[in-house]
Write an enzyme that holds these catalytic residues in place. Structure first.
Site, mmCIF file in Angstrom:
data_model
loop_
_atom_site.group_PDB
_atom_site.id
_atom_site.type_symbol
_atom_site.label_atom_id
_atom_site.label_comp_id
_atom_site.label_asym_id
_atom_site.label_seq_id
_atom_site.Cartn_x
_atom_site.Cartn_y
_atom_site.Cartn_z
ATOM 1 N N LYS A 53 0.835 -1.213 0.000
ATOM 2 C CA LYS A 53 0.000 0.000 0.000
ATOM 3 C C LYS A 53 0.865 1.255 0.000
ATOM 4 N N SER A 143 1.305 -17.960 5.601
ATOM 5 C CA SER A 143 1.468 -18.600 4.292
ATOM 6 C C SER A 143 2.675 -18.022 3.572
ATOM 7 N N ILE A 184 -2.355 -9.932 -6.055
ATOM 8 C CA ILE A 184 -0.967 -9.451 -6.012
ATOM 9 C C ILE A 184 -0.537 -8.965 -7.391
ATOM 10 N N VAL A 237 1.837 -20.269 -18.836
ATOM 11 C CA VAL A 237 3.285 -20.100 -18.988
ATOM 12 C C VAL A 237 3.896 -21.489 -19.063
ATOM 13 N N GLY A 272 -0.625 -17.382 -6.229
ATOM 14 C CA GLY A 272 -1.289 -17.821 -5.005
ATOM 15 C C GLY A 272 -0.299 -18.041 -3.879
ATOM 16 N N ASP A 313 -4.024 -17.545 7.755
ATOM 17 C CA ASP A 313 -3.782 -18.122 6.429
ATOM 18 C C ASP A 313 -3.543 -19.633 6.470
ATOM 19 N N HIS A 322 -7.459 -9.108 7.727
ATOM 20 C CA HIS A 322 -8.546 -8.817 8.677
ATOM 21 C C HIS A 322 -9.269 -10.086 9.106
ATOM 22 N N HIS A 444 -24.171 13.683 1.542
ATOM 23 C CA HIS A 444 -23.986 14.116 0.152
ATOM 24 C C HIS A 444 -22.922 15.206 0.115
HETATM 25 P P1 FAD Z 1 1.373 -14.179 8.395
HETATM 26 O O1 FAD Z 1 1.127 -12.733 8.296
HETATM 27 O O2 FAD Z 1 1.943 -14.884 7.226
HETATM 28 O O3 FAD Z 1 2.321 -14.361 9.647
HETATM 29 C C1 FAD Z 1 2.816 -15.590 10.055
HETATM 30 C C2 FAD Z 1 4.112 -15.374 10.797
HETATM 31 O O4 FAD Z 1 4.488 -16.601 11.377
HETATM 32 C C3 FAD Z 1 5.274 -14.952 9.915
HETATM 33 O O5 FAD Z 1 5.849 -13.764 10.389
HETATM 34 C C4 FAD Z 1 6.264 -16.105 10.004
HETATM 35 O O6 FAD Z 1 7.623 -15.681 10.038
HETATM 36 C C5 FAD Z 1 5.888 -16.717 11.344
HETATM 37 N N1 FAD Z 1 6.210 -18.152 11.441
HETATM 38 C C6 FAD Z 1 5.975 -19.133 10.535
HETATM 39 N N2 FAD Z 1 6.371 -20.326 11.024
HETATM 40 C C7 FAD Z 1 6.838 -20.083 12.278
HETATM 41 C C8 FAD Z 1 7.370 -20.912 13.294
HETATM 42 N N3 FAD Z 1 7.479 -22.223 13.150
HETATM 43 N N4 FAD Z 1 7.794 -20.318 14.437
HETATM 44 C C9 FAD Z 1 7.693 -18.966 14.612
HETATM 45 N N5 FAD Z 1 7.184 -18.155 13.687
HETATM 46 C C10 FAD Z 1 6.749 -18.697 12.532
HETATM 47 N N6 FAD Z 1 -4.296 -9.055 3.115
HETATM 48 C C11 FAD Z 1 -5.206 -8.077 3.321
HETATM 49 O O7 FAD Z 1 -6.181 -8.304 4.036
HETATM 50 N N7 FAD Z 1 -5.053 -6.838 2.765
HETATM 51 C C12 FAD Z 1 -4.008 -6.541 1.966
HETATM 52 O O8 FAD Z 1 -3.902 -5.422 1.480
HETATM 53 C C13 FAD Z 1 -3.046 -7.547 1.707
HETATM 54 N N8 FAD Z 1 -1.986 -7.302 0.918
HETATM 55 C C14 FAD Z 1 -1.056 -8.279 0.707
HETATM 56 C C15 FAD Z 1 0.004 -7.999 -0.145
HETATM 57 C C16 FAD Z 1 0.964 -8.964 -0.382
HETATM 58 C C17 FAD Z 1 2.112 -8.647 -1.301
HETATM 59 C C18 FAD Z 1 0.862 -10.231 0.266
HETATM 60 C C19 FAD Z 1 1.919 -11.266 0.058
HETATM 61 C C20 FAD Z 1 -0.192 -10.513 1.103
HETATM 62 C C21 FAD Z 1 -1.177 -9.544 1.324
HETATM 63 N N9 FAD Z 1 -2.288 -9.789 2.127
HETATM 64 C C22 FAD Z 1 -3.219 -8.812 2.330
HETATM 65 C C23 FAD Z 1 -2.480 -11.086 2.798
HETATM 66 C C24 FAD Z 1 -2.055 -10.978 4.276
HETATM 67 O O9 FAD Z 1 -0.718 -10.567 4.335
HETATM 68 C C25 FAD Z 1 -2.227 -12.319 4.966
HETATM 69 O O10 FAD Z 1 -3.537 -12.788 4.790
HETATM 70 C C26 FAD Z 1 -1.958 -12.186 6.465
HETATM 71 O O11 FAD Z 1 -0.658 -11.711 6.690
HETATM 72 C C27 FAD Z 1 -2.140 -13.535 7.160
HETATM 73 O O12 FAD Z 1 -1.881 -13.395 8.507
HETATM 74 P P2 FAD Z 1 -1.364 -14.604 9.399
HETATM 75 O O13 FAD Z 1 -1.207 -14.040 10.768
HETATM 76 O O14 FAD Z 1 -2.206 -15.774 9.196
HETATM 77 O O15 FAD Z 1 0.069 -14.990 8.795
HETATM 78 P P1 NAI Z 2 -4.581 -15.129 -6.132
HETATM 79 O O1 NAI Z 2 -5.136 -16.428 -5.760
HETATM 80 O O2 NAI Z 2 -5.306 -13.880 -5.810
HETATM 81 O O3 NAI Z 2 -4.334 -15.080 -7.720
HETATM 82 C C1 NAI Z 2 -3.535 -16.003 -8.386
HETATM 83 C C2 NAI Z 2 -3.927 -15.989 -9.843
HETATM 84 O O4 NAI Z 2 -2.987 -16.763 -10.557
HETATM 85 C C3 NAI Z 2 -5.291 -16.599 -10.104
HETATM 86 O O5 NAI Z 2 -6.020 -15.716 -10.933
HETATM 87 C C4 NAI Z 2 -4.985 -17.922 -10.794
HETATM 88 O O6 NAI Z 2 -5.982 -18.311 -11.708
HETATM 89 C C5 NAI Z 2 -3.686 -17.566 -11.497
HETATM 90 N N1 NAI Z 2 -2.821 -18.700 -11.800
HETATM 91 C C6 NAI Z 2 -2.589 -19.790 -11.038
HETATM 92 N N2 NAI Z 2 -1.680 -20.586 -11.642
HETATM 93 C C7 NAI Z 2 -1.339 -19.966 -12.801
HETATM 94 C C8 NAI Z 2 -0.439 -20.268 -13.849
HETATM 95 N N3 NAI Z 2 0.296 -21.368 -13.818
HETATM 96 N N4 NAI Z 2 -0.335 -19.409 -14.885
HETATM 97 C C9 NAI Z 2 -1.081 -18.265 -14.916
HETATM 98 N N5 NAI Z 2 -1.951 -17.928 -13.941
HETATM 99 C C10 NAI Z 2 -2.066 -18.758 -12.898
HETATM 100 O O7 NAI Z 2 -3.099 -15.127 -5.520
HETATM 101 P P2 NAI Z 2 -2.048 -13.967 -5.335
HETATM 102 O O8 NAI Z 2 -2.365 -12.812 -6.202
HETATM 103 O O9 NAI Z 2 -0.723 -14.619 -5.447
HETATM 104 O O10 NAI Z 2 -2.292 -13.542 -3.836
HETATM 105 C C11 NAI Z 2 -2.147 -14.499 -2.779
HETATM 106 C C12 NAI Z 2 -3.028 -14.183 -1.633
HETATM 107 O O11 NAI Z 2 -2.643 -12.995 -0.990
HETATM 108 C C13 NAI Z 2 -4.467 -14.037 -2.049
HETATM 109 O O12 NAI Z 2 -5.178 -15.101 -1.487
HETATM 110 C C14 NAI Z 2 -4.928 -12.755 -1.486
HETATM 111 O O13 NAI Z 2 -6.068 -12.932 -0.693
HETATM 112 C C15 NAI Z 2 -3.782 -12.256 -0.624
HETATM 113 N N6 NAI Z 2 -3.593 -10.851 -0.957
HETATM 114 C C16 NAI Z 2 -4.563 -9.969 -0.616
HETATM 115 C C17 NAI Z 2 -4.467 -8.657 -0.981
HETATM 116 C C18 NAI Z 2 -5.563 -7.743 -0.634
HETATM 117 O O14 NAI Z 2 -6.386 -8.098 0.182
HETATM 118 N N7 NAI Z 2 -5.620 -6.564 -1.207
HETATM 119 C C19 NAI Z 2 -3.318 -8.137 -1.716
HETATM 120 C C20 NAI Z 2 -2.370 -9.169 -2.065
HETATM 121 C C21 NAI Z 2 -2.513 -10.460 -1.662
#
Ligand code: FAD
Ligand code: NAI
Length: 465
Positions: A53, A143, A184, A237, A272, A313, A322, A444
């Site tokens: 963000k 994840s 993403i 791909v 994913g 996750d 959230h 509004h």
């Molecule tokens: P995580 O945030 O993955 O945290 C798990 C933690 O556990 C990690 O820090 C890891 O190091 C730690 N861990 C793992 N194994 C162990 C172990 N054995 N011992 C100790 N520690 C360990 N979601 C949204 O809602 N809004 C968004 O805008 C958004 N943007 C995203 C953008 C990107 C690029 C990505 C990759 C994800 C985004 N997400 C977004 C998804 C969001 O980040 C995840 O859904 C969220 O972080 C999940 O929370 P969690 O607590 O389950 O796990």
């Molecule tokens: P995603 O599941 O949102 O999208 C992956 C896309 O890749 C899908 O459209 C799928 O059909 C496609 N795909 C899968 N295999 C493929 C292949 N071999 N070739 C071409 N396309 C293929 O996963 P993404 O974007 O990696 O994000 C992961 C997670 O992170 C999501 O579950 C999302 O909820 C979370 N996230 C949330 C954000 C938010 O809330 N704003 C921002 C970024 C991530």
């Protein structure tokens, strides 16, 4: 009764884990949280929600200055990109927030156990060379990126990267190929397109953003194309080769056909994410994974093993911060003897592109499968605030049960859809009908009036269309 080091030990300090730990401590539980990363906050704060963000926000300003949007409002500027400074503010945003969690841990007396935790038995983990016991252990390990077979991710090399590498690029790529048209791919693809990259998104399915309402997915494709992204839908791909600082991505139609080679200086793999369970020692406690590699829980977030819980996750459901946070609060409350509940039917999802794309509840397709429905769409072009702000793209769609009028889903494409969707979630949480929304007074001129007008469309007719 056994004597444990802690009442509650949380593994992982992402939005699920750190929130569970803080809530547990607030409820009087002696609490620890194990985290292997150098900083707290998990994927979301370190390499996910927050840094993405930070770049989306900054690149939006740059784009508005560069693409004539500011000039159209009488502000003439020629922007100059200072990428190191833009990246610097991203890093500041992350360190400010991760440091904030450390402060909250101290304030709430949560012990941070530094290191990766591994189960020894259902009440014992080894972390940082020490053994700790707890009456309750919550798995919140999150994840990581799903790899694409045959494609090696090398974030340090900066050519074939995952989301973490795509956040840290030190130069704007000339050509970027994004594999995966999901959240993403579209968010980070938008960042680099706004800063000047030619972006091609390769998506296996016939539309972007699987899981969202089909109207929204189709409209999103139109908008991203209009913004200059090249979309290759129904395309797979078949190989990526890297030579020095350039890559060649070979693609072909998903159904088979002639191959095409795309040149790129950065390839982002975003197909994913998958749950983190490796190395946790789940075999030691007899906890098995489902077919998708997730940990199954009951309604209270308890696993099949007594005293072991799981959230975020690593369990089924949308991978969203959230959702993880709400599960964190609920699991801590359940452990403390209260009743913690998460309504998984009402979890909003937002794609933070411009316009933003947001939804909550059922898609039209899913709602139709369950019974008779009524829907209504109101275009943002007819919303006075969006029109005044030069934001014509998008719409709001409300889906309600044909018989009871209860709102089943709301979908928005609008500049502030992520903020607008909160009112829809709240309305649905309270069991609102579309009539309730239509007769609620909305300020509004606001974008949110489009939700009211879409609901009025179900009642009869909106005023402004
Ligand atoms: P995580 O945030 O993955 O945290 C798990 C933690 O556990 C990690 O820090 C890891 O190091 C730690 N861990 C793992 N194994 C162990 C172990 N054995 N011992 C100790 N520690 C360990 N979601 C949204 O809602 N809004 C968004 O805008 C958004 N943007 C995203 C953008 C990107 C690029 C990505 C990759 C994800 C985004 N997400 C977004 C998804 C969001 O980040 C995840 O859904 C969220 O972080 C999940 O929370 P969690 O607590 O389950 O796990
Ligand atoms: P995603 O599941 O949102 O999208 C992956 C896309 O890749 C899908 O459209 C799928 O059909 C496609 N795909 C899968 N295999 C493929 C292949 N071999 N070739 C071409 N396309 C293929 O996963 P993404 O974007 O990696 O994000 C992961 C997670 O992170 C999501 O579950 C999302 O909820 C979370 N996230 C949330 C954000 C938010 O809330 N704003 C921002 C970024 C991530």
């Amino acid at each position: 009764m056994a004597d444990y080091d802690y009442d509650l030990l949380v593994i992982g300090a992402g939005p699920g884990g750190y929130v569970a730990a803080i809530r547990g401590a607030q409820l009087g539980l002696k609490t620890a949280c194990a985290e292997g990363r150098e900083t707290l906050g998990g994927t979301c704060l370190n390499v996910g929600c927050i840094p993405s963000k930070a770049l989306l926000h900054a690149s939006e300003y740059f784009d508005a200055a560069a693409n004539g949007a500011m000039a159209s409002m009488g502000i003439k500027v020629t922007p100059e990109l200072d990428l190191p400074a833009m990246q610097g503010q991203r890093k500041d945003a992350v360190s400010g927030l991760t440091g904030g969690i450390e402060f909250l841990f101290k304030k709430n007396k949560v012990d941070w156990l530094k290191g990766y935790a591994q189960f020894k038995d259902a009440h014992t983990v080894e972390v940082g060379g020490e053994t700790k016991t707890a009456k309750n252990i919550v798995i919140a390990t999150g994840s990581s990126v799903t790899p694409l077979p045959g494609v090696e991710i090398d974030n340090a090399g900066g050519v074939v990267v995952d989301s973490t590498g795509a956040l840290e690029l030190s130069a704007v790529p000339k050509k970027m190929v994004v594999i995966g048209g999901g959240v993403i791919g579209l968010e980070l693809g938008s960042v680099w397109r706004r800063l000047g990259a030619e972006v091609t998104v390769v998506e296996f399915l016939d539309q972007l953003l699987p899981g969202m309402d089909m109207d929204v997915r189709k409209e999103a494709s139109k908008i991203f194309k209009k913004q200059g992204m090249t979309l290759k839908l129904k395309t797979k791909v078949t190989g990526v080769s890297v030579e020095g600082k350039a890559a060649k991505v070979t693609v072909e139609p998903a159904a088979g056909g002639d191959a095409e080679v795309l040149d790129a200086d950065v390839v982002l793999v975003a197909i994913g994410r998958r749950p983190n369970t490796e190395g946790l020692g789940l075999d030691k406690i007899g906890l098995e994974l489902n077919q998708r590699g997730q940990i199954e829980t009951d309604h209270d977030f308890g696993t099949k093993v007594d005293g072991v819980w799981a959230i975020g996750d690593v369990i089924p459901g949308p991978m969203l911060a959230h959702k993880a946070e709400d599960e964190g609060i609920a699991v801590a409350e359940n452990i403390a003897g209260l009743t913690g509940i998460v309504n998984h039917d009402v979890i909003p999802g937002v794609v933070y592109t411009q316009p933003e794309i947001a939804g909550v509840g059922l898609t039209e397709e899913a709602a139709k499968e369950k019974g008779k429905i009524k829907t209504s769409k109101f275009p943002m072009l007819a919303n006075s605030r969006a029109k005044t702000n030069h934001e014509p793209d998008g719409f709001v769609k409300v889906i309600a049960d044909a018989e009871t009028d209860r709102v089943l889903g709301v979908w928005c494409i609008a500049s502030v859809a992520g903020t607008m969707i909160a009112q829809a979630a709240q309305a649905m949480e309270f069991g609102a009908t579309s009539e309730d929304i239509a007769y609620t007074c909305h300020a509004h001129p606001t974008h949110s009036e489009a939700i009211k007008e879409a609901a009025m469309g179900i009642q009869g007719k909106p005023i402004h269309m």
